[in-house]
Design a protein around this motif. Sequence first.
Motif, PDB file in Angstrom:
ATOM      1  N   VAL A 457      -1.902  -8.254  -3.347  1.00 47.42           N
ATOM      2  CA  VAL A 457      -2.795  -7.135  -3.013  1.00 47.42           C
ATOM      3  C   VAL A 457      -2.644  -6.763  -1.539  1.00 47.42           C
ATOM      4  O   VAL A 457      -2.521  -5.587  -1.176  1.00 47.42           O
ATOM      5  CB  VAL A 457      -4.271  -7.506  -3.322  1.00 47.42           C
ATOM      6  CG1 VAL A 457      -5.219  -6.445  -2.771  1.00 47.42           C
ATOM      7  CG2 VAL A 457      -4.475  -7.671  -4.824  1.00 47.42           C
ATOM      8  N   ILE A 458      -2.646  -7.768  -0.675  1.00 46.50           N
ATOM      9  CA  ILE A 458      -2.530  -7.534   0.767  1.00 46.50           C
ATOM     10  C   ILE A 458      -1.216  -6.854   1.110  1.00 46.50           C
ATOM     11  O   ILE A 458      -1.177  -5.877   1.879  1.00 46.50           O
ATOM     12  CB  ILE A 458      -2.672  -8.870   1.525  1.00 46.50           C
ATOM     13  CG1 ILE A 458      -4.119  -9.360   1.442  1.00 46.50           C
ATOM     14  CG2 ILE A 458      -2.243  -8.720   2.978  1.00 46.50           C
ATOM     15  CD1 ILE A 458      -4.310 -10.791   1.912  1.00 46.50           C
ATOM     16  N   LEU A 459      -0.106  -7.352   0.545  1.00 46.65           N
ATOM     17  CA  LEU A 459       1.200  -6.779   0.846  1.00 46.65           C
ATOM     18  C   LEU A 459       1.366  -5.377   0.254  1.00 46.65           C
ATOM     19  O   LEU A 459       2.227  -4.612   0.699  1.00 46.65           O
ATOM     20  CB  LEU A 459       2.311  -7.689   0.329  1.00 46.65           C
ATOM     21  CG  LEU A 459       2.476  -9.022   1.059  1.00 46.65           C
ATOM     22  CD1 LEU A 459       3.646  -9.804   0.470  1.00 46.65           C
ATOM     23  CD2 LEU A 459       2.672  -8.817   2.550  1.00 46.65           C
ATOM     24  N   SER A 460       0.561  -5.024  -0.736  1.00 49.19           N
ATOM     25  CA  SER A 460       0.607  -3.676  -1.315  1.00 49.19           C
ATOM     26  C   SER A 460      -0.185  -2.679  -0.480  1.00 49.19           C
ATOM     27  O   SER A 460       0.180  -1.498  -0.386  1.00 49.19           O
ATOM     28  CB  SER A 460       0.058  -3.699  -2.747  1.00 49.19           C
ATOM     29  OG  SER A 460       0.842  -4.532  -3.577  1.00 49.19           O
ATOM     30  N   ILE A 461      -1.276  -3.157   0.136  1.00 51.88           N
ATOM     31  CA  ILE A 461      -2.136  -2.273   0.929  1.00 51.88           C
ATOM     32  C   ILE A 461      -1.654  -2.169   2.377  1.00 51.88           C
ATOM     33  O   ILE A 461      -1.784  -1.113   3.011  1.00 51.88           O
ATOM     34  CB  ILE A 461      -3.594  -2.783   0.901  1.00 51.88           C
ATOM     35  CG1 ILE A 461      -4.132  -2.776  -0.533  1.00 51.88           C
ATOM     36  CG2 ILE A 461      -4.495  -1.947   1.794  1.00 51.88           C
ATOM     37  CD1 ILE A 461      -5.526  -3.347  -0.668  1.00 51.88           C
ATOM     38  N   ALA A 462      -1.079  -3.231   2.898  1.00 53.21           N
ATOM     39  CA  ALA A 462      -0.703  -3.298   4.311  1.00 53.21           C
ATOM     40  C   ALA A 462       0.220  -2.166   4.761  1.00 53.21           C
ATOM     41  O   ALA A 462       0.045  -1.655   5.876  1.00 53.21           O
ATOM     42  CB  ALA A 462      -0.073  -4.655   4.612  1.00 53.21           C
ATOM     43  N   PRO A 463       1.220  -1.718   3.955  1.00 56.26           N
ATOM     44  CA  PRO A 463       2.064  -0.621   4.433  1.00 56.26           C
ATOM     45  C   PRO A 463       1.277   0.657   4.733  1.00 56.26           C
ATOM     46  O   PRO A 463       1.537   1.323   5.744  1.00 56.26           O
ATOM     47  CB  PRO A 463       3.042  -0.407   3.267  1.00 56.26           C
ATOM     48  CG  PRO A 463       3.123  -1.725   2.597  1.00 56.26           C
ATOM     49  CD  PRO A 463       1.741  -2.300   2.696  1.00 56.26           C
ATOM     50  N   LEU A 464       0.306   0.993   3.889  1.00 55.45           N
ATOM     51  CA  LEU A 464      -0.492   2.187   4.127  1.00 55.45           C
ATOM     52  C   LEU A 464      -1.362   2.020   5.364  1.00 55.45           C
ATOM     53  O   LEU A 464      -1.501   2.938   6.185  1.00 55.45           O
ATOM     54  CB  LEU A 464      -1.360   2.498   2.907  1.00 55.45           C
ATOM     55  CG  LEU A 464      -2.249   3.749   3.000  1.00 55.45           C
ATOM     56  CD1 LEU A 464      -1.393   5.004   3.206  1.00 55.45           C
ATOM     57  CD2 LEU A 464      -3.107   3.897   1.761  1.00 55.45           C
ATOM     58  N   VAL A 465      -1.963   0.848   5.531  1.00 54.04           N
ATOM     59  CA  VAL A 465      -2.773   0.578   6.720  1.00 54.04           C
ATOM     60  C   VAL A 465      -1.920   0.674   7.972  1.00 54.04           C
ATOM     61  O   VAL A 465      -2.336   1.250   8.987  1.00 54.04           O
ATOM     62  CB  VAL A 465      -3.423  -0.817   6.605  1.00 54.04           C
ATOM     63  CG1 VAL A 465      -4.129  -1.194   7.905  1.00 54.04           C
ATOM     64  CG2 VAL A 465      -4.402  -0.871   5.436  1.00 54.04           C
ATOM     65  N   HIS A 466      -0.723   0.110   7.913  1.00 57.66           N
ATOM     66  CA  HIS A 466       0.192   0.160   9.054  1.00 57.66           C
ATOM     67  C   HIS A 466       0.533   1.602   9.420  1.00 57.66           C
ATOM     68  O   HIS A 466       0.554   1.985  10.608  1.00 57.66           O
ATOM     69  CB  HIS A 466       1.461  -0.625   8.709  1.00 57.66           C
ATOM     70  CG  HIS A 466       2.426  -0.775   9.830  1.00 57.66           C
ATOM     71  ND1 HIS A 466       3.538   0.015   9.962  1.00 57.66           N
ATOM     72  CD2 HIS A 466       2.435  -1.621  10.900  1.00 57.66           C
ATOM     73  CE1 HIS A 466       4.212  -0.333  11.049  1.00 57.66           C
ATOM     74  NE2 HIS A 466       3.562  -1.324  11.637  1.00 57.66           N
TER      75      HIS A 466
END
Length: 611
Positions: A457-466
């Motif tokens: 979940v974290i690795l899926s959301i992190a690109p958008l947050v970045h």
Amino acid sequence: MLSILLSWCYVLIVSFVYGCVTLNWAKYWLKIEAEQLPPLAVVAVIGLEIISVLTAYLSLIMGIGLWANSLILSLAVLLSILEYRLLTQEIQRMWQNLQKNEPTYSLFLAVLITVVALRTSLGEGLLHYDTGLYHASSVRWIEQYGVVPGLGNLFAPLAVDSLWFQPQALFSFSFILNHPLHALNGWIICLGIIFAISGIKYLLSSPHNLRFSYCAQGLMLLALIEPINQASSASTDEPTAILIMMIVVLFLRYLEQSNENQSTKLLAFILIFLSLFAFLVKLSAFPILLLPIYINYDQIKSRDKMFLPLTIATSILLILPKLIRTVILSGYLIYPLPNLDLFSFDWKMPLDVVIAEKQAIEGWARIPFRPPNQVLEGNISTWFPTWFGVFQHTAMAVWLVIALGLFLLGVILYFNEQYALIQRYFLAYSLVIVGSVFWFLQAPFIRFGYGFLWSWVILSIAPLVHWLLRKYYVYLTTAKNYKFSLTVAATLLLIVIEVQIPHGSLGMGIELGGSYIRERQKAHLLWQQDYPTVDVVAILPDPHYQGKLRIYQPRATQLCWSTTLPCSPYMQHRAQLRASDLQAGFRPITDSATGFQLKPTVDIFKTRSKS
């Protein structure tokens, strides 16, 4: 609550000493000069791992009580004297970093830790079922006897030896308290919170330091809300999940430093250490061992001749007490894996019991309350529809759907950049995918794979947050959003205070309302709430089989908690003492009838958790 906070301070200080000294010695042997020691949370976890392994060695010769605590503390004092300069420098460095923090950051962190301490002080309604089934009993056996040959013959789950039980016994302080503390889960949850919030602080500290790993580190905070509500248990699921997520974040950092041609030796050593710790705490973390294999290969390519021998020697020292304890408890090298049948001790558990335990774990993970052999005898099509029918209504399924949606949104908004990120961190994504697939194929119960699933979940959301931070950094960090940040922080605190787990199992979700803190905490501002009281039946079996052995069986449930030893809710085979006392252990009577079929010959009595 006060007893919890004091014990946490003690554990933190001792773990900090062991962690600093261990990492400093690693720097010496690996000839590392460029890398500083990691943040406090990582140092403390490394220190706890060393303490856990030392305690596991001590448990082979003694109960983990006053003398074991004295030895661990004495060694910490000796190391502090020998490495006084190092520890002083690290404390000064951390104090300087703490002074740089905004007052609101420190206040928020202090309040959040206090709330977790309040949660940890509670027990009723928040304790893990398996803590009553065997976690608490396992810890008490370690406190009193260290390790007992053939203990699995008394009750099969007692042969499940986790490296988490040894520090639980060490820091329960059962030798001085009326009832032992069970506060270590809350402690590591607090370290996870500190680690996650540090990622947020790094992100907001500088527009030139927007590392992808910091985004993942900050998002860890979302995954820690649910474990807070079982902080008072001795469960191994929560620490394993936190370790896995911490490892994934640090591996992202490792890949970043490698791409920037920075030194990675110390970080590589830390990742190997933590990966072994996660595996030794819970076998379901097995895929994380792929990481040490890759890191050793990567370091060999850099022609570092010392790294591989040092990590091999360290790994043997870390794993050895776990293997020895498992052989003593069950007669098998790794329990419950019946294929590793290498020994023939008289305390060895019957093969059919070990097979039944393995099937029970795998069958329950797919379809609870159904005979495991029926669940496992077919292929995936026989159990997947039923399993998925339950899974789709869980909080984890919701988070996975949200993560997929945000991942696809990132693809739409900035495909090229997101593709480049995934390509750069491909190995981290691959590790999480392998871990998730292993979980699904072996035992797809959510709490077994909580760390891998949340990492996905974290690795899926992190690109958008970045991407959002890079594009709108100035707007997100200006003074006019100060009140907004405080509102978000206050909302998070409110959620932590008000939330409860309706189903009692990690990964099944949370709900608001009926705050346990408001309603039940007043009586536990000083001391942690004890484990539940248990009604037991004392059974005196046939002397021909068990001599003077008296077994205590819970009258109404299967939960022994930490009641009088020996306690067993049921036995698949009868067992007898190997000698005149419990320390000598148990051996099976394989030709006996299965289960408790004897009439109790002693009146039912009520016993508290400490007799």
